[in-house]
Write an enzyme that holds these catalytic residues in place. Structure first.
Site, PDB file in Angstrom:
ATOM      1  CG  HIS A   1      -6.638   0.652   3.569  1.00 55.86           C
ATOM      2  ND1 HIS A   1      -7.825   1.308   3.808  1.00 55.86           N
ATOM      3  CD2 HIS A   1      -6.356  -0.060   4.685  1.00 55.86           C
ATOM      4  CE1 HIS A   1      -8.247   1.003   5.030  1.00 55.86           C
ATOM      5  NE2 HIS A   1      -7.387   0.179   5.585  1.00 55.86           N
TER       6      HIS A   1
ATOM      7  CG  ASP B   1       0.403  -3.921   6.243  1.00 54.01           C
ATOM      8  OD1 ASP B   1      -0.052  -4.315   7.339  1.00 54.01           O
ATOM      9  OD2 ASP B   1       0.621  -2.716   5.974  1.00 54.01           O
TER      10      ASP B   1
ATOM     11  CG  ASN C   1      -1.820   1.229   1.270  1.00 55.82           C
ATOM     12  OD1 ASN C   1      -2.737   1.370   0.480  1.00 55.82           O
ATOM     13  ND2 ASN C   1      -1.526   2.139   2.206  1.00 55.82           N
TER      14      ASN C   1
ATOM     15  CD  GLU D   1      -3.828  -5.600   8.406  1.00 55.34           C
ATOM     16  OE1 GLU D   1      -3.871  -5.228   9.587  1.00 55.34           O
ATOM     17  OE2 GLU D   1      -3.192  -4.987   7.517  1.00 55.34           O
TER      18      GLU D   1
ATOM     19  CG  ASP E   1      -1.660   5.261   0.779  1.00 57.83           C
ATOM     20  OD1 ASP E   1      -1.118   5.382   1.885  1.00 57.83           O
ATOM     21  OD2 ASP E   1      -2.745   4.681   0.589  1.00 57.83           O
TER      22      ASP E   1
END
Length: 568
Positions: free
Chosen positions: A257, A253, A162, A294, A222
């Site tokens: 997102h 991870d 991410n 996740e 990001d």
């Protein structure tokens, strides 16, 4: 030619013989594992992989162990755990000998980030093609990988897709120069868009050349996956670790997102599409490689949206983790039974990861206020349930810890000597004050210890396919403190009965409406619980009623193998 063979402890003699015959025919090299129940690309790993019981993937035969390298074992006295330290302690996790019971018995490792980083935890990466020099060299890591594989242990590494560190050269160039070729590798705005993140946090951060987006922290900008160059680069990162280094997969991870859609900052359609393209890319490098996502805090339907065979292999089942702990805390079966039922209904069969806590949550024994008996029933729920179980390091000995995060990631407690046997130097973080009571040395020969309980459960799961890949039949009980389930696969049927409460039970009963069991008379042979159990009569529907297999001690776990008398 080197061939690494993964043969789990539950493999049959016939399977072992078949594999060894293949090796003899194929090459003259001996197998390197013991049978048991930005460098340039290199050739694909020469690996013969056990595919899995009853046609399921290999990970359904695996019990994973999450390790924070910094806190596991320090081999050189600098106070920081390292690759060589973990290598030195592999025999504690799995000695590769199926006839011993002194190791924990896990067959998979998840390593928290091992990349160079400016933080202690490593989730802000500065180089995706190297290892953290505090942990050792790439050669040290490859030696760890080789020694793990010799013992039949597969290794996943934490991959932070991410975001990067703000100290990563990509971001340093992007921030310095708006015309940098790396500028569009991140997300920029000339003005502050003004909206907050999912937890109300600030997500737009100022710099001399504009505002950049970072959902977690200002030092974690990001990446921009709307830019194909970023995807291409990360495909190369994945290829390097799978092909040139030889890891077995990745824990992804912050998986939800990845790509924002305006103010929508999680589980966007574009994120799903990205994973649909990512999957064939990494599977082309190694079809047996595994990804686990996740999806912190998401419900089961959201997990299911990633788990249709076209995106992630697995995702962590947080609802079930909360259920396991709540059942242990409140002494009631319902918090576990409900998410198990809906996981079985909504998710692909057995394709979810189970756990109690991880590195982001208060440790199990702290949540249970030091009650070791409750920790035992939580472990029983975890290791007898469907899915792929993950154990957080130290959980098996009862390590405690509450936030801040550093205190739930303290050094592993090996013995009662100074610094819990973790280091001969000054530890990066002081071990918890209870290390003289809860440590490996104190528990390893104690038949009543939490460590022994974990070892026994993992060994049973390894030896009995029904505990790994058996279908789930939730069994009704007339006592809310009793959790019961029946696991059935093509080879065996196993009944699990757990007393979640502090009161011994002598007058409860079990009822099952139907199952795939054939009608008839069954012996109930104890695998765990050490008691003689009443035989079982199964009706034409595969069900039964008013069955009391045996008395249950307080916090007792009873595991019974059902054997048809007609099959004797």
């Amino acid at each position: 030619m080197k061939i690494t063979i993964f043969i789990p402890r539950h493999a049959s003699r016939q399977f072992v013989a078949l594999i060894l015959a293949f090796v003899v025919v194929s090459c003259t090299a001996a197998p390197t594992s013991t049978p048991s129940s930005s460098p340039s690309p290199s050739p694909a790993p020469e690996t013969t992989l056990y595919s899995g019981t009853d046609g399921y993937p290999w990970w359904n035969d695996t019990v994973f162990y999450e390790v924070f390298i910094r806190s596991f074992y320090d081999s050189n006295g600098d106070g920081i755990g390292d690759f060589n330290g973990l290598t030195a302690k592999l025999d504690y996790l799995n000695d590769g000998d199926p006839d011993t019971t002194t190791d924990l018995g896990v067959t998979g490792l998840w390593l928290m980030p091992i990349f160079p980083s400016h933080s202690y935890h490593g989730y802000d990466v500065t180089d995706y093609f190297a290892v953290n020099p505090q942990y050792g060299t790439m050669e040290d890591f490859k030696r760890l990988l080789d020694e793990a594989h010799k013992r039949g242990i597969r290794v996943l590494i934490d991959l932070v897709l991410n975001h990067t560190s703000d100290q990563h050269p990509w971001f340093q160039q992007a921030k310095l120069d708006p015309n940098s070729p790396y500028r569009d590798w991140y997300i920029w705005s000339e003005t502050d868009p003004g909206y907050s993140g999912p937890w109300g946090e600030r997500v737009w951060h100022s710099s001399p050349t504009g505002y950049y987006y970072g959902i977690f922290e200002s030092f974690m900008p990001d990446l921009n996956y709307n830019n194909p160059e970023v995807t291409q680069q990360m495909d190369e990162v994945v290829r390097f670790w799978l092909q040139a280094v030889g890891v077995d997969g990745f824990r992804l991870d912050a998986a939800k997102h990845l790509i924002e859609d305006g103010t929508r900052q999680e589980n966007s359609d574009a994120t799903h599409e990205w994973y649909k393209n990512f999957r064939p890319a990494f599977k082309a490098v190694n079809p047996q490689a595994m990804t686990i996502g996740e999806l912190f805090g998401d419900d089961l339907p959201t997990l299911a949206s990633y788990m249709q065979g076209d995106q992630l292999d697995l995702a962590f089942n947080f609802e079930l983790a909360y259920g396991f702990l709540n059942s242990a805390i409140y002494g009631e079966a319902t918090p576990t039974a409900n998410p198990l039922k809906y996981s079985d209904k909504l998710l692909p069969p057995l394709q979810f990861a189970t756990f109690l806590t991880n590195h982001d949550q208060n440790r199990v024994l702290s949540q249970l206020v030091g009650n070791v008996n409750q920790a035992k029933v939580a472990a029983s729920l975890l290791l007898t349930s469907p899915g792929v179980p993950f154990i957080y390091y130290g959980e098996e000995i009862g390590m405690e810890g509450t936030k801040p995060d550093e205190d739930i990631r303290r050094p592993m407690q090996w013995d009662a000597t100074q610094n819990a046997g973790f280091t001969s130097g000054t530890p990066w973080r002081t071990p918890d004050s209870d290390y003289q009571t809860f440590n490996v040395a104190a528990e390893t020969n104690d038949t009543a210890s939490l460590l022994t309980h974990y070892r026994t459960l993992i060994q049973l799961r390894s030896e009995h396919p029904a505990l790994r890949v058996g279908n789930l039949n939730l069994v009704s009980t007339d006592d809310p403190a009793v959790f019961a389930s029946l696991r059935i696969n093509q080879d065996e049927a196993i009944l699990i009965v757990i007393n979640l409460g502090a009161t011994p039970l002598t007058n409860y009963s079990l009822k099952l409406k139907n199952s795939s069991l054939a009608a008839g008379h069954y012996l109930a042979l104890p695998l765990m619980g050490g008691v003689s159990a009443t035989d079982l009569e199964v009706n034409a529907n595969g069900g039964y009623a008013n069955y009391l297999p045996a008395d249950l001690p307080a916090y007792g776990t009873l595991i019974l193998q059902l054997q048809s008398v007609s099959a004797q």
